[in-house]
Write an enzyme that holds these catalytic residues in place. Sequence first.
Site, PDB file in Angstrom:
ATOM      1  N   ASN A  11      -3.422  -5.759   3.913  1.00  0.00           N
ATOM      2  CA  ASN A  11      -2.412  -5.471   4.943  1.00  0.00           C
ATOM      3  C   ASN A  11      -3.060  -4.561   5.992  1.00  0.00           C
ATOM      4  O   ASN A  11      -3.218  -3.362   5.757  1.00  0.00           O
ATOM      5  CB  ASN A  11      -1.201  -4.785   4.266  1.00  0.00           C
ATOM      6  N   TRP A  12      -3.431  -5.161   7.114  1.00  0.00           N
ATOM      7  CA  TRP A  12      -4.132  -4.383   8.146  1.00  0.00           C
ATOM      8  C   TRP A  12      -3.195  -3.505   8.967  1.00  0.00           C
ATOM      9  O   TRP A  12      -3.651  -2.706   9.786  1.00  0.00           O
ATOM     10  CB  TRP A  12      -4.888  -5.324   9.098  1.00  0.00           C
ATOM     11  N   HIS A  96       8.498  -4.389   3.896  1.00  0.00           N
ATOM     12  CA  HIS A  96       7.521  -3.313   3.660  1.00  0.00           C
ATOM     13  C   HIS A  96       8.194  -1.973   3.946  1.00  0.00           C
ATOM     14  O   HIS A  96       9.043  -1.882   4.842  1.00  0.00           O
ATOM     15  CB  HIS A  96       6.296  -3.515   4.560  1.00  0.00           C
ATOM     16  N   GLU A 168       5.550  -1.033  -4.431  1.00  0.00           N
ATOM     17  CA  GLU A 168       4.766  -0.023  -3.708  1.00  0.00           C
ATOM     18  C   GLU A 168       5.559   1.272  -3.633  1.00  0.00           C
ATOM     19  O   GLU A 168       6.482   1.384  -2.806  1.00  0.00           O
ATOM     20  CB  GLU A 168       4.499  -0.490  -2.276  1.00  0.00           C
ATOM     21  N   SER A 219      -2.376   3.059  -1.986  1.00  0.00           N
ATOM     22  CA  SER A 219      -3.665   3.764  -2.133  1.00  0.00           C
ATOM     23  C   SER A 219      -4.672   3.068  -3.035  1.00  0.00           C
ATOM     24  O   SER A 219      -5.476   3.744  -3.674  1.00  0.00           O
ATOM     25  CB  SER A 219      -3.438   5.186  -2.657  1.00  0.00           C
ATOM     26  N   GLY A 241      -5.146   0.678   3.662  1.00  0.00           N
ATOM     27  CA  GLY A 241      -6.311   1.366   4.223  1.00  0.00           C
ATOM     28  C   GLY A 241      -7.659   0.812   3.761  1.00  0.00           C
ATOM     29  O   GLY A 241      -8.561   0.582   4.577  1.00  0.00           O
TER      30      GLY A 241
END
Length: 266
Positions: A11-12, A96, A168, A219, A241
């Site tokens: 996921n950019w 999200h 998440e 993370s 990330g």
Amino acid sequence: MANDKKLIIANWKMNLNMHEASLYLHKLSKLIKTHRNVEVVLAPTTLTLQSLSLQMNLKQFKLAAQNFYWRDFGPYTGEISASQLRGIIQYALVGHSERRHIFNENNKDIRNKVAAAIRNNIRPILCIGETAWEHASGETKDVLHDQLMGGLANITSEELEQVVIAYEPVWAISAGKDSTPINVIPADVEMAVNAVRSQIKHLFGEKAAENIQVLYGGSVTPDSVADYLALPGVNGLLVGGASLNANTFNGIIEKAHKNSTVAKKD
Ligand code: PGA
């Protein structure tokens, strides 16, 4: 479990412009080895979806949208629909936590998006997870229950086969490429994933609960891949990330491959 392929999603978020996205794709496609036990999905910004779809080999990667609007067409200035994305993408993130918390998406928006993705032949990845406050108050299971009920209310058991769930915890989502990872204890992830499956069982039956793909996100780095993928019931990872660097993301893919090969031998 019917599907033992690990789903690894990058996921950019709102990072990488057209040129950077193309360079990344070029680099990753040279690095990556195609593994039968891993499916790799890239979720770039909407702007780059079409050009990446023309450049990439679907045997190596699939594409996901980060967002879309649930109506198919009409007077919705600034929006893009799942029907316009049909044929370009194979997956789409829905709900999200950044969409829920920054853009105020509610359960109704989210369930409409899940349904819109399915009717346009796109697999929705329904993201759910508790905030730090909810976590500290012991409300994780209740929050997951509400978000699953809210997101899946309009669909049938047959349609559920298209859905992927990503757990998440909001408090574990990092601030980007160079931020310090927040390690979530694997036992806590296992507890949450079990809660997801038992809720799916309650709503759609035992077979659906066994077959649904449940991912972990928050993370994730190459160092934590094995810990999460070793958990029973975790079928893949949603990576933010650490997916922004092609070498690091390829490291995650390779660890996922090794992890599922080892798991098969055991
Ligand atoms: P992160 O993001 O890996 O940077 O924590 C995950 C996500 O938000 O999907």
